[in-house]
Design a protein around this motif. Structure first.
Motif, mmCIF file in Angstrom:
data_model
loop_
_atom_site.group_PDB
_atom_site.id
_atom_site.type_symbol
_atom_site.label_atom_id
_atom_site.label_comp_id
_atom_site.label_asym_id
_atom_site.label_seq_id
_atom_site.Cartn_x
_atom_site.Cartn_y
_atom_site.Cartn_z
ATOM 1 N N MET A 1 0.855 -1.192 0.000
ATOM 2 C CA MET A 1 0.000 0.000 0.000
ATOM 3 C C MET A 1 0.893 1.245 0.000
ATOM 4 O O MET A 1 1.853 1.334 0.762
ATOM 5 N N THR A 2 0.578 2.209 -0.860
ATOM 6 C CA THR A 2 1.374 3.430 -0.958
ATOM 7 C C THR A 2 1.088 4.367 0.214
ATOM 8 O O THR A 2 0.099 4.200 0.931
ATOM 9 N N ILE A 3 1.952 5.362 0.387
ATOM 10 C CA ILE A 3 1.795 6.310 1.487
ATOM 11 C C ILE A 3 0.467 7.076 1.391
ATOM 12 O O ILE A 3 -0.252 7.193 2.387
ATOM 13 N N PRO A 4 0.082 7.596 0.202
ATOM 14 C CA PRO A 4 -1.227 8.263 0.113
ATOM 15 C C PRO A 4 -2.388 7.336 0.462
ATOM 16 O O PRO A 4 -3.370 7.770 1.083
ATOM 17 N N GLU A 5 -2.287 6.066 0.087
ATOM 18 C CA GLU A 5 -3.343 5.104 0.417
ATOM 19 C C GLU A 5 -3.390 4.835 1.921
ATOM 20 O O GLU A 5 -4.479 4.702 2.498
ATOM 21 N N ILE A 6 -2.219 4.751 2.555
ATOM 22 C CA ILE A 6 -2.169 4.571 4.012
ATOM 23 C C ILE A 6 -2.789 5.772 4.715
ATOM 24 O O ILE A 6 -3.566 5.630 5.658
ATOM 25 N N GLU A 8 -5.030 7.843 3.528
ATOM 26 C CA GLU A 8 -6.477 7.860 3.301
ATOM 27 C C GLU A 8 -7.194 6.819 4.160
ATOM 28 O O GLU A 8 -8.237 7.101 4.771
ATOM 29 N N LYS A 9 -6.649 5.615 4.235
ATOM 30 C CA LYS A 9 -7.277 4.566 5.039
ATOM 31 C C LYS A 9 -7.236 4.915 6.526
ATOM 32 O O LYS A 9 -8.204 4.669 7.259
ATOM 33 N N ALA A 10 -6.136 5.506 6.974
ATOM 34 C CA ALA A 10 -6.032 5.936 8.374
ATOM 35 C C ALA A 10 -7.063 7.013 8.685
ATOM 36 O O ALA A 10 -7.665 7.029 9.766
ATOM 37 N N ASP A 210 -6.168 -4.993 4.874
ATOM 38 C CA ASP A 210 -5.805 -3.578 4.806
ATOM 39 C C ASP A 210 -4.770 -3.240 5.872
ATOM 40 O O ASP A 210 -3.804 -2.514 5.608
ATOM 41 N N ILE A 211 -4.976 -3.756 7.085
ATOM 42 C CA ILE A 211 -4.047 -3.493 8.178
ATOM 43 C C ILE A 211 -2.676 -4.075 7.864
ATOM 44 O O ILE A 211 -1.640 -3.424 8.066
ATOM 45 N N MET A 212 -2.648 -5.302 7.325
ATOM 46 C CA MET A 212 -1.376 -5.932 6.972
ATOM 47 C C MET A 212 -0.671 -5.149 5.866
ATOM 48 O O MET A 212 0.557 -4.974 5.900
ATOM 49 N N ALA A 213 -1.439 -4.659 4.892
ATOM 50 C CA ALA A 213 -0.859 -3.879 3.804
ATOM 51 C C ALA A 213 -0.340 -2.539 4.299
ATOM 52 O O ALA A 213 0.719 -2.061 3.854
ATOM 53 N N MET A 214 -1.062 -1.932 5.238
ATOM 54 C CA MET A 214 -0.617 -0.659 5.811
ATOM 55 C C MET A 214 0.661 -0.848 6.618
ATOM 56 O O MET A 214 1.567 -0.008 6.581
ATOM 57 N N LYS A 261 7.869 5.778 12.087
ATOM 58 C CA LYS A 261 7.679 5.470 10.669
ATOM 59 C C LYS A 261 6.192 5.396 10.327
ATOM 60 O O LYS A 261 5.750 5.911 9.288
ATOM 61 N N VAL A 262 5.411 4.780 11.213
ATOM 62 C CA VAL A 262 3.968 4.692 10.979
ATOM 63 C C VAL A 262 3.330 6.076 11.080
ATOM 64 O O VAL A 262 2.463 6.430 10.269
ATOM 65 N N TYR A 263 3.757 6.858 12.072
ATOM 66 C CA TYR A 263 3.189 8.199 12.267
ATOM 67 C C TYR A 263 3.432 9.058 11.019
ATOM 68 O O TYR A 263 2.555 9.833 10.608
ATOM 69 N N ALA A 264 4.617 8.911 10.438
ATOM 70 C CA ALA A 264 4.913 9.646 9.210
ATOM 71 C C ALA A 264 4.003 9.182 8.070
ATOM 72 O O ALA A 264 3.467 10.001 7.311
ATOM 73 N N ALA A 265 3.801 7.859 7.976
ATOM 74 C CA ALA A 265 2.976 7.315 6.893
ATOM 75 C C ALA A 265 1.527 7.761 6.991
ATOM 76 O O ALA A 265 0.921 8.167 5.993
ATOM 77 N N ILE A 266 0.942 7.692 8.188
ATOM 78 C CA ILE A 266 -0.463 8.097 8.329
ATOM 79 C C ILE A 266 -0.620 9.607 8.237
ATOM 80 O O ILE A 266 -1.733 10.111 8.078
ATOM 81 N N SER A 267 0.516 10.329 8.323
ATOM 82 C CA SER A 267 0.493 11.779 8.134
ATOM 83 C C SER A 267 0.711 12.150 6.669
ATOM 84 O O SER A 267 0.725 13.339 6.327
ATOM 85 N N GLY A 268 0.927 11.128 5.822
ATOM 86 C CA GLY A 268 1.087 11.373 4.396
ATOM 87 C C GLY A 268 2.509 11.626 3.954
ATOM 88 O O GLY A 268 2.738 12.117 2.846
ATOM 89 N N ARG A 269 3.489 11.275 4.804
ATOM 90 C CA ARG A 269 4.894 11.494 4.462
ATOM 91 C C ARG A 269 5.618 10.163 4.278
ATOM 92 O O ARG A 269 5.313 9.199 4.974
ATOM 93 N N SER A 270 6.609 10.157 3.390
ATOM 94 C CA SER A 270 7.403 8.951 3.152
ATOM 95 C C SER A 270 8.732 9.001 3.899
ATOM 96 O O SER A 270 9.619 8.198 3.633
ATOM 97 N N PHE A 271 8.859 9.923 4.830
ATOM 98 C CA PHE A 271 10.094 10.070 5.599
ATOM 99 C C PHE A 271 9.755 10.559 7.011
ATOM 100 O O PHE A 271 8.736 11.218 7.234
ATOM 101 N N VAL A 272 10.617 10.220 7.954
ATOM 102 C CA VAL A 272 10.433 10.618 9.352
ATOM 103 C C VAL A 272 11.117 11.954 9.595
ATOM 104 O O VAL A 272 12.216 12.200 9.095
ATOM 105 N N ILE A 273 10.471 12.820 10.365
ATOM 106 C CA ILE A 273 11.056 14.103 10.750
ATOM 107 C C ILE A 273 11.246 14.140 12.275
ATOM 108 O O ILE A 273 10.614 13.357 12.994
#
Length: 322
Positions: A1-6, A8-10, A210-214, A261-273
């Motif tokens: 699952m891509t970052i935008p899809e993660i 959106e699902k979140a 969906d959860i496994m893909a995320m 890493k998950v927080y970045a993904a559900i925030s729509g980012r592909s990198f951690v800040i």
């Protein structure tokens, strides 16, 4: 699952939970973050704040198996994991699986059970398996434990040992609502057209796949070496900070990295800040600290983590872009 899809699902899961739970967006976000990071949650708050309701709402928003265990002093480890029972008709032992064989497990009032029973969850939480009469049984993924406890009541309770607490990725508090939120709760749960409980009409917006893909997609989030160094600096600081007897373990550092890493993904980012690390440091690390005057899980530990974050310089944007 891509970052935008993660992302959106979140959003869909969060909005679905918000149909029942008023406010608490930050807590919901943290819970979803722990689920996707393959961790577990300890919800600690006074009675009546909606801990059990929040756990049930999350479970109902995802089309997976859900079990609940009401922890009591007479609960046995086999009541959690299961037991082999002799079947006279078959002339053999058959396995009666316990509630641990599920995807989302609500351990309600976990500190009311004896330490022996609490230990029955250790193998489940860490290795995603149970051992019954020498036989190992794998648990279905995702396996997510949501435990609740009341911090005020001490009679008839058994404090969770450090080994048990360290297996919870985050410790969260639901908190009391504001006046406006209180009014919305009164209106929402007394409306005639929703049978007095919006949870009854809630439908799932995500499936197990969906959860496994995320989880798999979030694992691809990029982490700069300086972010890893920042986490390591925080870990070392907790081990030599004034007033802290025992700092965080490597498991805690890994939990902070995974959740970031998950927080970045559900925030729509592909990198951690660095802000991801700062946001998650308290819920991931504070409950693991051992202070000079005994184990404390309240404001003292939170203040220690916040002090460390204040004193340690975080990587700058210029450094991360080099």
């Amino acid at each position: 699952m891509t970052i935008p899809e993660i992302n959106e699902k979140a959003r869909q899961i969060t909005e679905n939970i918000a149909k029942v739970i008023v406010g608490r967006e930050k807590t919901i976000r943290f819970m979803l973050c722990a689920l996707l990071a393959d961790g577990h949650i300890l919800l600690e708050d006074v009675p009546g704040t909606g801990k059990t309701k929040l756990a049930k709402t999350l479970a109902k928003s995802i089309n997976t198996e859900f079990n609940r265990i009401q922890f009591t002093p007479d609960l046995l480890p086999s009541d959690i994991t299961g037991i082999n029972i002799f079947n006279r008709k078959e002339n053999d032992f058959i396995l009666r699986k316990g509630p641990a064989f599920t995807n989302i497990l609500l351990a309600d009032e976990i500190n009311r059970a004896t330490p022996r029973t609490q230990a029955g969850l250790l193998e489940c939480m860490e290795e995603r398996q149970v051992t019954i009469d020498g036989m190992r049984y794998e648990l279905t993924r995702p396996f997510f434990v949501i435990a609740t406890q009341n911090p005020l009541e001490t009679a008839g309770t058994y404090p969770l040992p450090e080994a048990q607490l360290d297996r919870f990725m985050m410790k969260l508090s639901v908190g009391l609502p504001s006046k406006d939120e209180e009014m919305e709760i009164l209106e929402r749960f007394t409306a005639i057209n929703n049978s007095h409980d919006p949870l009854e009409n809630l439908t799932a917006v995500a499936a197990q796949k969906d959860i496994m893909a995320m989880q798999k997609g979030a694992d691809e989030v990029y982490v700069h070496p300086l972010i890893n160094e920042y986490i390591a600096d925080i870990a070392v600081a907790t081990r030599c900070f004034s007033g802290i007897v025992m700092g965080i373990s490597p498991r805690a550092s890994l939990n902070l990295l995974k959740s970031a890493k998950v927080y970045a993904a559900i925030s729509g980012r592909s990198f951690v800040i660095p802000d991801d690390i700062k946001t998650l440091a308290v819920p991931v690390l504070a409950h693991r600290l051992v202070l000079n005057y005994g184990y404390r899980e309240g404001k003292d530990s939170i203040e220690k983590i916040n002090s460390i974050l204040t004193k340690l310089p975080a990587p700058t944007e210029e450094e991360l872009n080099k």
